[in-house]
Enzyme design. Structure first.
Site, PDB file in Angstrom:
ATOM      1  N   ASP A  67       0.803   6.043 -15.766  1.00 10.73           N
ATOM      2  CA  ASP A  67       0.156   4.790 -16.248  1.00 10.73           C
ATOM      3  C   ASP A  67      -0.801   4.924 -17.399  1.00 10.73           C
ATOM      4  OD1 ASP A  67      -1.704   5.941 -14.224  1.00 10.73           O
ATOM      5  OD2 ASP A  67      -1.362   4.240 -12.956  1.00 10.73           O
ATOM      6  N   ASN A 136      -5.916  -0.753  -2.084  1.00  8.70           N
ATOM      7  CA  ASN A 136      -5.128  -1.999  -2.083  1.00  8.70           C
ATOM      8  C   ASN A 136      -3.616  -1.409  -1.673  1.00  8.70           C
ATOM      9  OD1 ASN A 136      -4.179  -1.381  -4.454  1.00  8.70           O
ATOM     10  ND2 ASN A 136      -4.496  -3.373  -5.447  1.00  8.70           N
ATOM     11  N   HIS A 138      -1.611   0.376  -3.937  1.00  6.24           N
ATOM     12  CA  HIS A 138      -0.981   0.517  -5.122  1.00  6.24           C
ATOM     13  C   HIS A 138      -0.709   1.887  -5.512  1.00  6.24           C
ATOM     14  CE1 HIS A 138      -4.752   0.693  -7.933  1.00  6.24           C
ATOM     15  NE2 HIS A 138      -4.306   1.896  -7.787  1.00  6.24           N
ATOM     16  N   GLU A 143       0.810  -3.116  -8.248  1.00  3.36           N
ATOM     17  CA  GLU A 143      -0.252  -3.747  -7.398  1.00  3.36           C
ATOM     18  C   GLU A 143       0.536  -4.667  -6.378  1.00  3.36           C
ATOM     19  OE1 GLU A 143      -3.002  -2.882  -7.815  1.00  3.36           O
ATOM     20  OE2 GLU A 143      -4.065  -3.824  -9.502  1.00  3.36           O
TER      21      GLU A 143
END
Ligand code: F6R
Length: 243
Positions: A67, A136, A138, A143
């Site tokens: 990313d 979280n 990811h 996400e």
């Protein structure tokens, strides 16, 4: 899924570095999928040591990073291209032309994303994909949401991810709102996956991801469906695992 809980961050780094090193030794022309973040810094340092000691060469390796922030040039100190150069590429014999990080620039998201997918396919696909895990759940910047995004795409970062990553910027305002990331499908096509997790703040999410239900609300949980995953957690991140 193989789960290894180590006694320390250093041991986690060494065990994960050995997985990548074995992949490169088995196939010196392998394709590595790479991750940024705080967790892999130690394992990249170990790979640099292996190279410096003459135990490992990256001369034939091709790499694709997961990313990049939208809006940051590769020369920006918080860009993921900059991170990779600083932590690995500048210190080993990899051909920089064979290292790929999604572009943070350009307006045509569809074009940038499909070109990245094509480049991965043309390289023969990813042999080993390294992953971290966000607080979280990811992976890459996929996400929590109501579906698993398939291909490389532009994503709006959640507030919690921007807050978590703001530690590396001067202020929260400077953290980009969007990123480009490999999709869950891109990640799942890798022939092998090594996920590293470190620290107390990853303990609950790591448990949810590998022992809880598979759900796009915990993107990393999809890895339960992959046939060749190694999870390497340090003692703190692995503290809540039941096995
Ligand atoms: C980084 C990436 C992210 C990180 C995750 C964990 O390329 O794709 O998914 O792996 O945010 O980051 P750290 O290691 O900083 O806790």
């Amino acid at each position: 899924m193989r789960v290894i809980v180590t006694k320390s961050y250093d041991e986690m780094s060494r065990v994960a570095a050995d997985e990548l090193a074995a992949c490169v030794r088995d196939n010196p022309a392998c394709v590595l999928g790479l991750a940024t973040g705080t967790t892999p810094i130690g394992l990249y340092a170990d790979l640099v040591s292996d190279f410096e000691a003459g135990r490992l060469s990256f001369a034939g390796v091709t790499s694709f990073n997961l990313d990049e922030y939208v809006g940051l040039e590769g020369t920006h100190p918080q860009s993921y291209r900059y991170f990779m150069n600083k932590n690995l590429f500048d210190h080993v014999d990899i051909d920089i032309a064979h290292t790929h990080v999604p572009s943070g620039l350009g307006d045509d998201d569809g074009k940038v994303s499909s070109e990245y997918e094509l480049a991965i396919r043309q390289a023969g696909g990813v042999d080993l994909q390294l992953l971290g895990i966000g607080p979280n759940g990811h992976i890459g910047f996929n996400e929590p949401t109501d579906h698993f995004p398939v291909a490389t795409h532009r994503v709006e970062l959640t507030e919690s991810t921007r807050v978590a990553n703001s530690r590396l910027f001067d202020s929260l305002d400077e953290v980009p709102r969007y990123a480009r990331t490999m999709g869950i499908g891109t990640i799942m096509r890798a022939r092998k996956i090594v996920l590293v997790a470190s620290g107390e703040n990853k303990a609950q999410i790591l448990r949810d991801a590998i022992e809880g239900p598979v759900t796009p609300m915990v993107p990393a949980s999809i890895l339960q469906f992959h046939p060749n995953v190694v999870v390497v957690a340090d003692d703190k991140a692995g503290a809540l695992l039941s096995r």
